[in-house]
Enzyme design. Structure first.
Site, mmCIF file in Angstrom:
data_model
loop_
_atom_site.group_PDB
_atom_site.id
_atom_site.type_symbol
_atom_site.label_atom_id
_atom_site.label_comp_id
_atom_site.label_asym_id
_atom_site.label_seq_id
_atom_site.Cartn_x
_atom_site.Cartn_y
_atom_site.Cartn_z
ATOM 1 N N ALA A 81 0.832 -1.203 0.000
ATOM 2 C CA ALA A 81 0.000 0.000 0.000
ATOM 3 C C ALA A 81 0.863 1.247 0.000
ATOM 4 C CB ALA A 81 -0.937 -0.013 1.208
ATOM 5 N N GLU A 82 1.932 1.256 0.801
ATOM 6 C CA GLU A 82 2.857 2.386 0.787
ATOM 7 C C GLU A 82 4.283 1.929 1.004
ATOM 8 O OE1 GLU A 82 -0.566 5.089 0.856
ATOM 9 O OE2 GLU A 82 -0.165 3.360 2.133
ATOM 10 N N THR A 83 5.182 2.638 0.338
ATOM 11 C CA THR A 83 6.608 2.572 0.613
ATOM 12 C C THR A 83 7.035 3.942 1.107
ATOM 13 O OG1 THR A 83 7.071 0.859 -1.034
ATOM 14 C CG2 THR A 83 8.904 2.256 -0.365
ATOM 15 N N HIS B 154 0.439 4.771 8.555
ATOM 16 C CA HIS B 154 1.050 3.499 8.958
ATOM 17 C C HIS B 154 2.505 3.407 8.518
ATOM 18 C CE1 HIS B 154 0.392 1.947 4.846
ATOM 19 N NE2 HIS B 154 1.194 0.957 5.175
#
Length: 261
Positions: free
Chosen positions: A45-47, A73
């Site tokens: 979802a995210e880096t 997060h």
């Protein structure tokens, strides 16, 4: 060029729950196209990309398809990387970000992040939103980039099967669905953002920047225990402090290594 990478499960009490985030530690930010390519390769979802500095650690976040102005997060995960791996003697780190200074503090066995609260305002129900969700919300609001839909019960949130393609066509980039909690939790939610390359986010700090003031206005409370009812699931201790939202949760390290750029 070889650079360190960490993958953690954030807002998690154990591995394979919560929201996975990658944290890549850099000496400087390379070209944006390379950052986006790394995020797409990670396919999380995210880096988070972290550049260490004597003045302030800088942090940016990318989904598999776009850079985003805030990610709770992945910031929590980056804080755990700094406080547990890079400088284990510290208990606090402040990141310089597109959303201003963001602080992560060690709080016993969990980490607490300080994020900006979002202004939530009620809006008439868009027919396209009801169609995409397949249900009629009791109340609809916006927090800027997302719709927020209040459903009657926690079970309605948990059992929802929205039309993700229809959500991707909405005039907002994401949809938060929520209801009053049952059992141990005060608030239950889910978050869908297929337009940003995230069909359903497992646990979303940014969504709680709107959920906490939304539920505070409805209940008069400023402290909540929240559960994001995705398949992986995650628990957040939430507190509204003026125009800030404090979120606390655990982080579980899953992967540590290097990548080639």
């Amino acid at each position: 060029m070889r650079v360190p990478i960490f993958q953690l499960d954030a807002f998690a009490t154990r591995r394979f729950t919560g929201n996975p985030a990658a944290v890549v530690v850099l000496e400087r930010f390379p070209d944006d196209a390379l950052l986006q390519a790394v995020a797409a390769e990670n396919n999380l979802a995210e880096t988070a990309f972290l550049v260490r500095s004597t003045d302030a650690d800088r942090l940016r976040w990318f989904t598999p398809t776009v850079e985003v102005p805030l990610c709770g997060h992945a910031t929590l995960a980056a804080g755990a990387v700094v406080l547990e791996r890079l400088e284990p003697g510290r208990d606090r780190v402040v990141f310089d970000t597109a959303s201003g200074p963001l602080t992560v503090e060690r709080d016993g066995s969990v980490y607490r992040i300080d994020l900006p609260a979002r202004t939530v305002r009620s809006v008439p129900l868009p027919p396209a939103l009801a169609h995409a969700l397949g249900v009629t919300p009791e109340e609809t609001a916006v927090d800027g980039s997302n719709y927020l839909a209040l459903l009657p019960t926690a079970d309605d949130v948990r059992s929802l099967e929205p039309d993700l393609a229809a959500i991707a066509r909405l005039d907002r980039t994401g949809v938060v669905v929520t209801a009053a909690g049952d059992g141990a939790h005060d608030v239950v939610s889910r978050y869908f953002a297929p337009a940003k390359g995230i069909p359903e986010d497992p646990v979303t700090g940014g969504a709680h920047c709107a959920l906490v003031p939304f539920w505070s206005a409805r209940t008069g409370k400023d402290t909540f225990l929240a559960h994001q009812a995705s398949r992986r699931g995650g628990e957040l201790s939430c507190r509204l402090v003026g125009d800030r939202v404090h979120l606390s949760g655990g982080c579980a390290f899953y992967l540590e290594g290097c990548i080639e750029l």
